[in-house]
Every structure is written in C-alpha cells, then in structure tokens.
Design a protein around this motif. Structure first.
Motif, PDB file in Angstrom:
ATOM      1  N   MET A  52     -51.549  20.938  42.074  1.00 25.18           N
ATOM      2  CA  MET A  52     -51.543  20.780  40.623  1.00 25.18           C
ATOM      3  C   MET A  52     -52.714  19.904  40.212  1.00 25.18           C
ATOM      4  SD  MET A  52     -48.575  19.306  38.070  1.00 25.18           S
ATOM      5  CE  MET A  52     -48.970  17.574  38.392  1.00 25.18           C
ATOM      6  N   THR A  53     -53.651  20.463  39.465  1.00 21.80           N
ATOM      7  CA  THR A  53     -54.809  19.727  38.977  1.00 21.80           C
ATOM      8  C   THR A  53     -54.495  19.170  37.597  1.00 21.80           C
ATOM      9  OG1 THR A  53     -56.323  21.145  40.224  1.00 21.80           O
ATOM     10  CG2 THR A  53     -57.260  19.877  38.398  1.00 21.80           C
ATOM     11  N   ALA A  54     -54.456  17.845  37.498  1.00 18.72           N
ATOM     12  CA  ALA A  54     -54.110  17.217  36.222  1.00 18.72           C
ATOM     13  C   ALA A  54     -55.265  17.268  35.232  1.00 18.72           C
ATOM     14  CB  ALA A  54     -53.681  15.767  36.455  1.00 18.72           C
ATOM     15  N   GLY A  55     -56.496  16.963  35.710  1.00 15.22           N
ATOM     16  CA  GLY A  55     -57.637  16.950  34.809  1.00 15.22           C
ATOM     17  C   GLY A  55     -57.401  16.034  33.627  1.00 15.22           C
ATOM     18  N   ARG A  56     -57.597  16.577  32.416  1.00  9.94           N
ATOM     19  CA  ARG A  56     -57.456  15.754  31.204  1.00  9.94           C
ATOM     20  C   ARG A  56     -56.010  15.429  30.883  1.00  9.94           C
ATOM     21  NH1 ARG A  56     -55.689  19.092  27.253  1.00  9.94           N
ATOM     22  NH2 ARG A  56     -56.107  21.319  27.454  1.00  9.94           N
ATOM     23  N   GLY A  57     -55.046  16.114  31.537  1.00  3.97           N
ATOM     24  CA  GLY A  57     -53.662  15.742  31.331  1.00  3.97           C
ATOM     25  C   GLY A  57     -52.684  16.870  31.584  1.00  3.97           C
ATOM     26  N   ILE A  58     -51.646  16.580  32.364  1.00  2.00           N
ATOM     27  CA  ILE A  58     -50.574  17.529  32.622  1.00  2.00           C
ATOM     28  C   ILE A  58     -49.279  16.744  32.774  1.00  2.00           C
ATOM     29  CG2 ILE A  58     -50.674  17.551  35.158  1.00  2.00           C
ATOM     30  CD1 ILE A  58     -50.455  20.646  34.966  1.00  2.00           C
ATOM     31  N   VAL A  59     -48.162  17.406  32.540  1.00  2.00           N
ATOM     32  CA  VAL A  59     -46.842  16.798  32.683  1.00  2.00           C
ATOM     33  C   VAL A  59     -46.017  17.706  33.581  1.00  2.00           C
ATOM     34  CG1 VAL A  59     -44.783  15.980  31.469  1.00  2.00           C
ATOM     35  CG2 VAL A  59     -47.031  15.828  30.359  1.00  2.00           C
ATOM     36  N   HIS A  60     -45.247  17.116  34.507  1.00  2.00           N
ATOM     37  CA  HIS A  60     -44.397  17.957  35.357  1.00  2.00           C
ATOM     38  C   HIS A  60     -43.130  17.225  35.756  1.00  2.00           C
ATOM     39  CE1 HIS A  60     -45.396  16.581  39.719  1.00  2.00           C
ATOM     40  NE2 HIS A  60     -45.815  15.647  38.904  1.00  2.00           N
ATOM     41  N   SER A  61     -42.155  18.012  36.206  1.00  2.00           N
ATOM     42  CA  SER A  61     -40.913  17.483  36.767  1.00  2.00           C
ATOM     43  C   SER A  61     -40.707  18.079  38.143  1.00  2.00           C
ATOM     44  CB  SER A  61     -39.715  17.815  35.869  1.00  2.00           C
ATOM     45  OG  SER A  61     -39.510  19.222  35.812  1.00  2.00           O
ATOM     46  N   GLU A  62     -39.899  17.396  38.962  1.00  2.00           N
ATOM     47  CA  GLU A  62     -39.553  17.863  40.299  1.00  2.00           C
ATOM     48  C   GLU A  62     -38.064  17.645  40.487  1.00  2.00           C
ATOM     49  OE1 GLU A  62     -43.374  16.843  43.023  1.00  2.00           O
ATOM     50  OE2 GLU A  62     -42.501  15.159  41.928  1.00  2.00           O
ATOM     51  N   ARG A  63     -37.326  18.746  40.670  1.00  2.00           N
ATOM     52  CA  ARG A  63     -35.866  18.662  40.750  1.00  2.00           C
ATOM     53  C   ARG A  63     -35.334  19.585  41.835  1.00  2.00           C
ATOM     54  NH1 ARG A  63     -33.722  16.198  36.058  1.00  2.00           N
ATOM     55  NH2 ARG A  63     -35.057  16.207  34.201  1.00  2.00           N
ATOM     56  N   SER A  64     -34.131  19.278  42.288  1.00  2.00           N
ATOM     57  CA  SER A  64     -33.421  20.205  43.159  1.00  2.00           C
ATOM     58  C   SER A  64     -32.893  21.363  42.331  1.00  2.00           C
ATOM     59  CB  SER A  64     -32.253  19.503  43.860  1.00  2.00           C
ATOM     60  OG  SER A  64     -32.722  18.483  44.715  1.00  2.00           O
ATOM     61  N   THR A  65     -32.798  22.534  42.943  1.00  2.00           N
ATOM     62  CA  THR A  65     -32.273  23.706  42.244  1.00  2.00           C
ATOM     63  C   THR A  65     -30.754  23.598  42.131  1.00  2.00           C
ATOM     64  OG1 THR A  65     -31.930  24.995  44.259  1.00  2.00           O
ATOM     65  CG2 THR A  65     -34.133  25.092  43.249  1.00  2.00           C
ATOM     66  N   PRO A  66     -30.137  24.289  41.163  1.00  7.41           N
ATOM     67  CA  PRO A  66     -28.670  24.252  41.043  1.00  7.41           C
ATOM     68  C   PRO A  66     -27.961  24.677  42.324  1.00  7.41           C
ATOM     69  CG  PRO A  66     -29.643  25.189  39.068  1.00  7.41           C
ATOM     70  CD  PRO A  66     -30.761  25.039  40.057  1.00  7.41           C
ATOM     71  N   GLU A  67     -28.464  25.718  43.001  1.00  4.70           N
ATOM     72  CA  GLU A  67     -27.799  26.174  44.217  1.00  4.70           C
ATOM     73  C   GLU A  67     -27.937  25.176  45.358  1.00  4.70           C
ATOM     74  OE1 GLU A  67     -30.037  27.713  42.341  1.00  4.70           O
ATOM     75  OE2 GLU A  67     -31.468  28.904  43.520  1.00  4.70           O
ATOM     76  N   ASP A  68     -29.053  24.448  45.413  1.00  5.84           N
ATOM     77  CA  ASP A  68     -29.227  23.455  46.474  1.00  5.84           C
ATOM     78  C   ASP A  68     -28.322  22.247  46.294  1.00  5.84           C
ATOM     79  OD1 ASP A  68     -31.084  24.930  47.855  1.00  5.84           O
ATOM     80  OD2 ASP A  68     -32.825  23.985  46.911  1.00  5.84           O
ATOM     81  N   ARG A  69     -27.837  22.027  45.088  1.00  3.78           N
ATOM     82  CA  ARG A  69     -26.933  20.903  44.836  1.00  3.78           C
ATOM     83  C   ARG A  69     -25.509  21.177  45.333  1.00  3.78           C
ATOM     84  NH1 ARG A  69     -29.450  17.467  40.854  1.00  3.78           N
ATOM     85  NH2 ARG A  69     -31.311  18.496  40.013  1.00  3.78           N
ATOM     86  N   LEU A  70     -25.228  22.405  45.741  1.00  5.29           N
ATOM     87  CA  LEU A  70     -23.872  22.767  46.160  1.00  5.29           C
ATOM     88  C   LEU A  70     -23.545  22.273  47.562  1.00  5.29           C
ATOM     89  CD1 LEU A  70     -23.734  26.437  44.825  1.00  5.29           C
ATOM     90  CD2 LEU A  70     -22.851  24.356  43.741  1.00  5.29           C
ATOM     91  N   GLY A  71     -24.550  22.075  48.385  1.00  4.46           N
ATOM     92  CA  GLY A  71     -24.286  21.634  49.749  1.00  4.46           C
ATOM     93  C   GLY A  71     -25.332  20.648  50.210  1.00  4.46           C
ATOM     94  N   PRO A  72     -25.145  20.055  51.379  1.00  6.85           N
ATOM     95  CA  PRO A  72     -26.155  19.121  51.890  1.00  6.85           C
ATOM     96  C   PRO A  72     -27.512  19.816  52.020  1.00  6.85           C
ATOM     97  CG  PRO A  72     -24.134  19.008  53.185  1.00  6.85           C
ATOM     98  CD  PRO A  72     -23.999  20.201  52.285  1.00  6.85           C
ATOM     99  N   LEU A  73     -28.573  19.126  51.614  1.00 10.56           N
ATOM    100  CA  LEU A  73     -29.916  19.699  51.665  1.00 10.56           C
ATOM    101  C   LEU A  73     -30.849  18.752  52.405  1.00 10.56           C
ATOM    102  CD1 LEU A  73     -31.948  21.930  50.717  1.00 10.56           C
ATOM    103  CD2 LEU A  73     -32.441  20.438  48.767  1.00 10.56           C
ATOM    104  N   PRO A  74     -31.349  19.147  53.590  1.00 15.64           N
ATOM    105  CA  PRO A  74     -32.375  18.333  54.255  1.00 15.64           C
ATOM    106  C   PRO A  74     -33.638  18.296  53.394  1.00 15.64           C
ATOM    107  CG  PRO A  74     -31.445  19.963  55.761  1.00 15.64           C
ATOM    108  CD  PRO A  74     -30.988  20.328  54.377  1.00 15.64           C
ATOM    109  N   MET A  75     -34.298  17.146  53.369  1.00 19.39           N
ATOM    110  CA  MET A  75     -35.529  17.000  52.589  1.00 19.39           C
ATOM    111  C   MET A  75     -36.526  16.183  53.404  1.00 19.39           C
ATOM    112  SD  MET A  75     -36.954  17.885  49.716  1.00 19.39           S
ATOM    113  CE  MET A  75     -35.576  18.276  48.646  1.00 19.39           C
ATOM    114  N   HIS A  76     -37.726  16.745  53.591  1.00 17.73           N
ATOM    115  CA  HIS A  76     -38.733  16.058  54.379  1.00 17.73           C
ATOM    116  C   HIS A  76     -40.100  16.611  53.991  1.00 17.73           C
ATOM    117  CE1 HIS A  76     -40.298  14.825  58.660  1.00 17.73           C
ATOM    118  NE2 HIS A  76     -40.619  13.941  57.730  1.00 17.73           N
ATOM    119  N   GLY A  77     -41.024  15.732  53.639  1.00 21.65           N
ATOM    120  CA  GLY A  77     -42.352  16.213  53.273  1.00 21.65           C
ATOM    121  C   GLY A  77     -43.316  15.083  52.985  1.00 21.65           C
TER     122      GLY A  77
END
Length: 313
Positions: free
Chosen positions: A118-143
């Motif tokens: 994602m190139t912000a340049g003069r300005g960008i806005v973003h969010s990062e969330r888990s998906t609804p289906e991933d919230r139903l069970g344990p989700l490993p997260m690593h990155g």
C-alpha cells in the motif's frame, strides 16, 4: 499499523527520547537489534525498527514481528481506520488472514505468502480486521508488518494499493534454503512488486541446516530471524533479533527449522521524521498531516464508521 505502539514509537523518534548507543562494529555484524514488546490491544508485537540509534535499513523504516499467536474464538484483530503519508506499507503473513480496507475502496484479504503493498503517498487511510468467519474459531496469526520510506521525489504521489498472490513471486531452492523474493532484486531475480528505489526483501526457510550467500549488491543489509538461529561471521543470531550487516558479511549458516527475513537496499535519500503513522523529510509536512486528520480532510474508508483519533502528543 498500531494504535498505541506506533504513537509511542513515533513520539520517541521525533523527540529523540531513546538514547541508545550502537554496539561495537564487528567484521560481519554492525548492529544487533532485539524486538521490543508492544501491546496492541489483544495481541503483542515485537517492534524492531525504528529504534533510537537506528531508524532505517535501506528504505525500511518500520519493522514489526506480529505473533506467533492464536486469536481466540469470538475475538479477532481490529485495527481501526488510520492515516498514512510518505511511505509504503508491506504486510506479509506466515499464518492467518487479515481483511484490508482502504480509502481507495480496496477490500482484500491478506493471506500467507502474498504481498500487499500500500503506497500512502500524499495520504491514504486503511483498516485491518479479522473476517467474520475467522472470528468463529481460533485463528493462528503470524507475520511481519513493515514500512518503507518513499523517495523524496515520490513522497506526495497518488496513493495506491497492489496485491501480488504468492504464486506470482519468484520462489526457488538455493543450497538447501527455500527462498521467496517479496520485493526488489536479489540472487539474480526480480520481484514483480514495483518500487522506485533499490530494495530487496526475501523470505528464507531451512528445513534442514544449511548455508546461504548473502546478497552483495545492496549497500545496506540486515537479517531478521523469525524462528531458529543463524551464524554470521561466527556470531549466533537468535530468533527475535535483527543483525545489521557490514560489507564483510558474505554468508550465513542456518540451523534446521530456521525462518529468516533478508532485507535492505540503498540508504534513504535524507533524514526522515516518523510521528505516529506519518513519515516525511519535512516536520512541517508532519504537522500538516496531523491537522488534516484531526479536521477530517483525509478520505474515509467505505464501510467503516470508526477511526483512530489523533494522538495528543
């Protein structure tokens, strides 16, 4: 990106509150940087860059190790909309999934092995969330979540988002290591990810113990050990540590099961100010970005009703 951790690190970077001295130079290792724990509300990251005595390695100006962790059922990642200027964000996952939304209208799930630039340049806005289906069970997260500073000539470019699936990136075996070129050039190969500055970013894994030559064509180089350990110039670098290399570093030896990120490039063209989620060569531009976010002049993310307020200091 993070709500509280970024604010703290940005403030320290701006005010120079961290007063650490770089370790003595060895023949192969210029600097060792251990990740510092940052609580982002529900999960913890290890913040590697920036730190008081070293803001960048090549164009890399921010480097967080996310996890490994498991998000419990009924929970998830929820990084609310927030702004960026003057940088490109690079989210790279080993496990898990994150839904990216931005003010360009992009909605895309970030998955392991893919590049999301994602190139912000003069300005960008973003969010990062888990998906609804991933919230139903344990989700490993690593990155790894990193930023690269845009060249000054590109700092006010139009914002953009590009996605490269894992299958489109160069991947090959080299002396027992499995390598994937995330960005830039290394080992005679070139990533499809476009960036207007010399850069390299490689994901390396060793199922068995092995050795690997280090890319020699880039002025600034570092190795971050995600799992396992490596030997460089006879010195052992354990998991959670970044080794910034000297010109003399030519090879590393990896223990079985090691995962590491090789990164760097040409030095950035001038000093940068980092405050919260903003990067610029100009303190005045940072102040303008603060005012623009507080006054609501950044574009909003379609489908989002929340946002992270401007930090007070």
């Amino acid at each position: 990106a993070a709500e509280d951790g970024l604010r703290d690190e940005g403030r320290r970077g701006l005010q120079g509150a961290l007063s650490m001295t770089s370790p003595a130079v060895t023949s192969a290792i210029l600097d060792r940087i251990e990740g510092r724990s940052r609580d982002l509300g529900g999960f913890t990251v290890a913040r590697v860059l920036p730190i008081g005595h070293r803001k960048t390695v090549g164009p890399f100006i921010f480097f967080d190790h996310l996890g490994p962790t498991v998000l419990a059922a009924g929970t998830g990642m929820d990084v609310r909309p927030h702004p960026h200027i003057g940088l490109a964000t690079v989210t790279y996952l080993f496990e898990g999934r994150i839904r990216h939304r931005d003010s360009l209208g992009t909605v895309l799930d970030i998955e392991p092995g893919a590049v999301n630039w994602m190139t912000a340049g003069r300005g960008i806005v973003h969010s990062e969330r888990s998906t609804p289906e991933d919230r139903l069970g344990p989700l490993p997260m690593h990155g790894i979540q990193s930023w690269v500073a845009l060249p000054q000539a590109e700092a006010e470019c139009e914002p953009a988002f590009v996605h490269h699936p894992a299958a489109t990136l160069p991947q090959w075996q080299h002396e027992g290591a499995t390598l994937r070129l995330i960005a830039g050039t290394a080992y005679g190969r070139e990533s499809p990810v476009e960036f207007a500055w010399p850069i390299f970013y490689v994901h390396a894994e060793w199922p068995r113990a092995g050795s690997l030559p280090l890319p020699a064509e880039h002025a600034e180089r570092a190795v971050y050990v995600v799992r396992g350990a490596v030997l460089i110039g006879g010195e052992r670098i354990a998991a959670g540590t970044m080794a910034v290399l000297t010109e003399a570093a030519s090879r590393l030896d990896a223990e079985a099961g090691t995962v590491a990120m090789l990164l760097g490039g040409a030095p950035v063209d001038g000093e940068r100010v980092v405050w919260w989620n903003f990067v610029s060569a100009s303190p005045e531009r940072i102040e303008q970005a603060k005012q623009d976010w507080e006054a609501g002049r950044f574009a909003r993310v379609p489908g989002e009703t929340e946002w992270i307020p401007l930090p007070k200091s």
